[in-house]
Structure formats: structure tokens, C-alpha cells
Design a protein around this motif. Structure first.
Motif, PDB file in Angstrom:
ATOM      1  N   VAL A   1     -11.073   3.278  10.666  1.00 46.29           N
ATOM      2  CA  VAL A   1     -10.257   2.094  10.387  1.00 46.29           C
ATOM      3  C   VAL A   1     -10.547   1.674   8.953  1.00 46.29           C
ATOM      4  CG1 VAL A   1      -9.758  -0.290  11.025  1.00 46.29           C
ATOM      5  CG2 VAL A   1     -10.277   1.389  12.805  1.00 46.29           C
ATOM      6  N   ARG A   2      -9.554   1.838   8.094  1.00 48.08           N
ATOM      7  CA  ARG A   2      -9.745   1.557   6.671  1.00 48.08           C
ATOM      8  C   ARG A   2      -9.478   0.101   6.309  1.00 48.08           C
ATOM      9  NH1 ARG A   2     -12.964   5.691   5.725  1.00 48.08           N
ATOM     10  NH2 ARG A   2     -11.909   7.731   5.787  1.00 48.08           N
ATOM     11  N   ALA A   3      -8.719  -0.596   7.149  1.00 52.64           N
ATOM     12  CA  ALA A   3      -8.439  -2.012   6.892  1.00 52.64           C
ATOM     13  C   ALA A   3      -8.063  -2.669   8.203  1.00 52.64           C
ATOM     14  CB  ALA A   3      -7.307  -2.160   5.877  1.00 52.64           C
ATOM     15  N   ARG A   4      -8.321  -3.978   8.293  1.00 52.01           N
ATOM     16  CA  ARG A   4      -7.953  -4.721   9.496  1.00 52.01           C
ATOM     17  C   ARG A   4      -7.706  -6.179   9.133  1.00 52.01           C
ATOM     18  NH1 ARG A   4     -13.554  -4.290  12.794  1.00 52.01           N
ATOM     19  NH2 ARG A   4     -13.557  -2.261  11.742  1.00 52.01           N
TER      20      ARG A   4
ATOM     21  N   PHE B   1      -3.614  -4.571  12.713  1.00 51.89           N
ATOM     22  CA  PHE B   1      -3.233  -5.948  12.416  1.00 51.89           C
ATOM     23  C   PHE B   1      -2.765  -6.662  13.679  1.00 51.89           C
ATOM     24  CE2 PHE B   1      -2.396  -3.054   8.952  1.00 51.89           C
ATOM     25  CZ  PHE B   1      -3.138  -3.621   7.930  1.00 51.89           C
ATOM     26  N   GLY B   2      -2.879  -8.011  13.646  1.00 54.28           N
ATOM     27  CA  GLY B   2      -2.338  -8.827  14.724  1.00 54.28           C
ATOM     28  C   GLY B   2      -3.416  -9.432  15.607  1.00 54.28           C
ATOM     29  N   GLY B   3      -3.040  -9.675  16.866  1.00 57.24           N
ATOM     30  CA  GLY B   3      -3.967 -10.269  17.817  1.00 57.24           C
ATOM     31  C   GLY B   3      -4.193 -11.755  17.602  1.00 57.24           C
ATOM     32  N   GLY B   4      -3.228 -12.440  16.988  1.00 56.89           N
ATOM     33  CA  GLY B   4      -3.388 -13.873  16.742  1.00 56.89           C
ATOM     34  C   GLY B   4      -3.220 -14.692  18.015  1.00 56.89           C
TER      35      GLY B   4
ATOM     36  N   ARG C   1       3.648   6.895   3.228  1.00 60.89           N
ATOM     37  CA  ARG C   1       3.455   7.917   2.200  1.00 60.89           C
ATOM     38  C   ARG C   1       2.197   7.641   1.374  1.00 60.89           C
ATOM     39  NH1 ARG C   1       7.023  11.403  -0.247  1.00 60.89           N
ATOM     40  NH2 ARG C   1       7.802  11.636   1.885  1.00 60.89           N
ATOM     41  N   THR C   2       1.960   6.368   1.042  1.00 63.95           N
ATOM     42  CA  THR C   2       0.810   6.017   0.202  1.00 63.95           C
ATOM     43  C   THR C   2      -0.336   5.375   0.989  1.00 63.95           C
ATOM     44  OG1 THR C   2       1.677   3.804  -0.271  1.00 63.95           O
ATOM     45  CG2 THR C   2       2.363   5.592  -1.737  1.00 63.95           C
ATOM     46  N   GLY C   3      -0.047   4.876   2.178  1.00 65.37           N
ATOM     47  CA  GLY C   3      -1.055   4.163   2.958  1.00 65.37           C
ATOM     48  C   GLY C   3      -1.136   2.680   2.637  1.00 65.37           C
ATOM     49  N   LYS C   4      -0.333   2.229   1.697  1.00 65.98           N
ATOM     50  CA  LYS C   4      -0.365   0.814   1.318  1.00 65.98           C
ATOM     51  C   LYS C   4       0.164  -0.065   2.447  1.00 65.98           C
ATOM     52  CE  LYS C   4       1.404  -2.351  -2.256  1.00 65.98           C
ATOM     53  NZ  LYS C   4       2.209  -2.435  -3.495  1.00 65.98           N
TER      54      LYS C   4
ATOM     55  N   ALA D   1      -0.865  -0.785  15.081  1.00 66.59           N
ATOM     56  CA  ALA D   1      -1.741   0.181  14.426  1.00 66.59           C
ATOM     57  C   ALA D   1      -0.895   1.022  13.483  1.00 66.59           C
ATOM     58  CB  ALA D   1      -2.424   1.068  15.461  1.00 66.59           C
ATOM     59  N   CYS D   2      -1.315   1.089  12.240  1.00 65.16           N
ATOM     60  CA  CYS D   2      -0.655   1.912  11.223  1.00 65.16           C
ATOM     61  C   CYS D   2      -1.549   3.137  11.012  1.00 65.16           C
ATOM     62  CB  CYS D   2      -0.512   1.143   9.918  1.00 65.16           C
ATOM     63  SG  CYS D   2       0.361  -0.434  10.084  1.00 65.16           S
TER      64      CYS D   2
END
Length: 205
Positions: free
Chosen positions: A144-147, A111-114, A162-165, A51-52
Motif C-alpha cells: 500500500v503506497r498511499a492511504r 481511500f474512503g471509509g468515512g 498509467r502514472t499511479g497518480k 482500492a486503486c
């Protein structure tokens, strides 16, 4: 490079990433890292989840890398460990707040959970991790902005707090043997008795 505070489970592999011209921290299973600085946080995921999480206004951010959703008894040495999702999420969020982040300004990308480990497919570790992290963030009211979760390949994740990228590389061409060995070995270590001791961390309500 200014030293970061050292705590139980904090990633210790710090280096300079020439590709991004930034200081970087590489996270292994069971580790986390939180920073106020302009850095890149890097990890490679199989069935584990990362988790980021960041404060969208201050850029204070962190990442965790956990193997299982829940460690059970949090009063035991293995229960309070960043290898388990419950503690891994708590420790990152509370460290963010301690450094000045505001809860209502937090956002997450997960991310993940493969399904990359045959030994874990039968117990659905990847699915359980994915379900856990989404439910946890929903309960904590952190959007959650991306997954990028599940499927059958490992991922390499680069997070720029810093940027969320976030950059995600799906390792489609090889089922990374090193990664599979690392996660298999780590799962075996989780199931062994763990020594007591190590840095305590202050948790906030």
C-alpha cells in the motif's frame, strides 16, 4: 474512444474529462473498472472504500468501489458481487492479471471509509471496510503506497493508472446529501434479494 470489455459490475459511465484532457470512467457503489489505457478513474466515497491497484511497470490499473467487506456465501448471487470487498478485490486483481499485469509488480492506494452515514456508524462500516482492505492487501502481499481512510467526511478520488497518480478532494464543507442518499439507498438494495444472471468472470489462482 475504444470500448472496454463489459462484465458484471463494470462501470458504464464513460465520458471525456476536459479538466484532465483524458477519457474517464466514473464508478458508482458496487462497480469496478480496469484499463490498459491512459485514463482517469473517478469516484466519490462516503463509508465505502475504493482500492486503486496498478502494475508499476506496465501502467495497467483498476479501481473498485465497495460497500461492505464480505458478502458471505460466494455461491449466491449477492456473494459474488463487486458491492462486497472480498469479490471487488478479487475481480480487479484477476482482471489486471488477465490483461498482462504481474502480481509481483502490483501496488495499491486505498481511500474512503468515512463515518458519514449515521445509520452505519453503529455497525462501524467505514472502519470495517478500512480494516478489511488493508488486511486483504497485506495477505496478498500487495504494498500500500498511499492511504486516506476514516475520519468524518466524504472524498472524491481521481486515479490515473498509467502514472499511479491519485488526487483526493476531501469534501469538508458539505456532508454531500446526494452521496449520503446514494449510499443509504444502496445499502437497502444490498439487503434485498438479488436476481440471478449477469456476466460471469473468470478468476485466476
Amino acid at each position: 474512444m475504444r470500448a472496454e470489455p463489459v462484465m458484471e459490475g463494470v462501470a458504464s459511465n464513460l465520458y471525456f474529462d476536459k479538466s484532465f484532457d483524458l477519457d474517464a470512467a466514473k464508478l458508482m457503489p458496487g462497480e469496478f473498472f480496469v484499463t490498459e489505457r491512459d485514463m482517469v478513474l473517478v469516484t466519490t466515497l462516503g463509508s465505502c472504500v475504493a482500492a486503486c491497484i496498478r502494475d508499476i511497470r506496465t501502467g495497467i490499473g483498476g479501481m473498485n468501489h465497495f460497500m461492505l467487506p464480505d458478502g458471505g456465501d460466494v455461491s449466491s448471487p449477492t456473494g459474488t458481487s463487486a458491492r462486497y470487498g472480498t469479490y471487488a478485490m478479487e475481480v480487479v486483481i484477476n482482471e489486471l492479471l488477465k490483461r498482462g499485469a504481474k502480481r509481483h509488480q502490483l501496488e495499491a492506494k486505498v481511500f474512503g471509509g468515512g463515518n458519514v452515514l449515521a445509520s452505519m456508524t453503529t455497525i462501524n462500516v467505514g472502519q470495517r471496510n478500512a480494516d478489511f482492505v488493508l488486511k486483504y492487501l497485506a495477505v496478498e502481499d500487495i504494498p500500500v503506497r498511499a492511504r486516506d481512510l476514516l475520519e468524518e467526511f466524504p472524498r472524491k478520488v481521481y486515479f490515473f493508472p498509467r502514472t499511479g497518480k491519485v488526487l483526493v478532494k476531501r469534501l469538508r464543507d458539505l456532508h454531500n446529501g446526494t452521496l449520503i442518499t446514494r449510499e443509504s439507498d444502496y445499502m437497502q438494495r444490498i439487503n434485498r434479494p438479488q436476481p440471478t444472471g449477469g456476466g460471469e468472470i473468470e478468476l485466476f489462482a
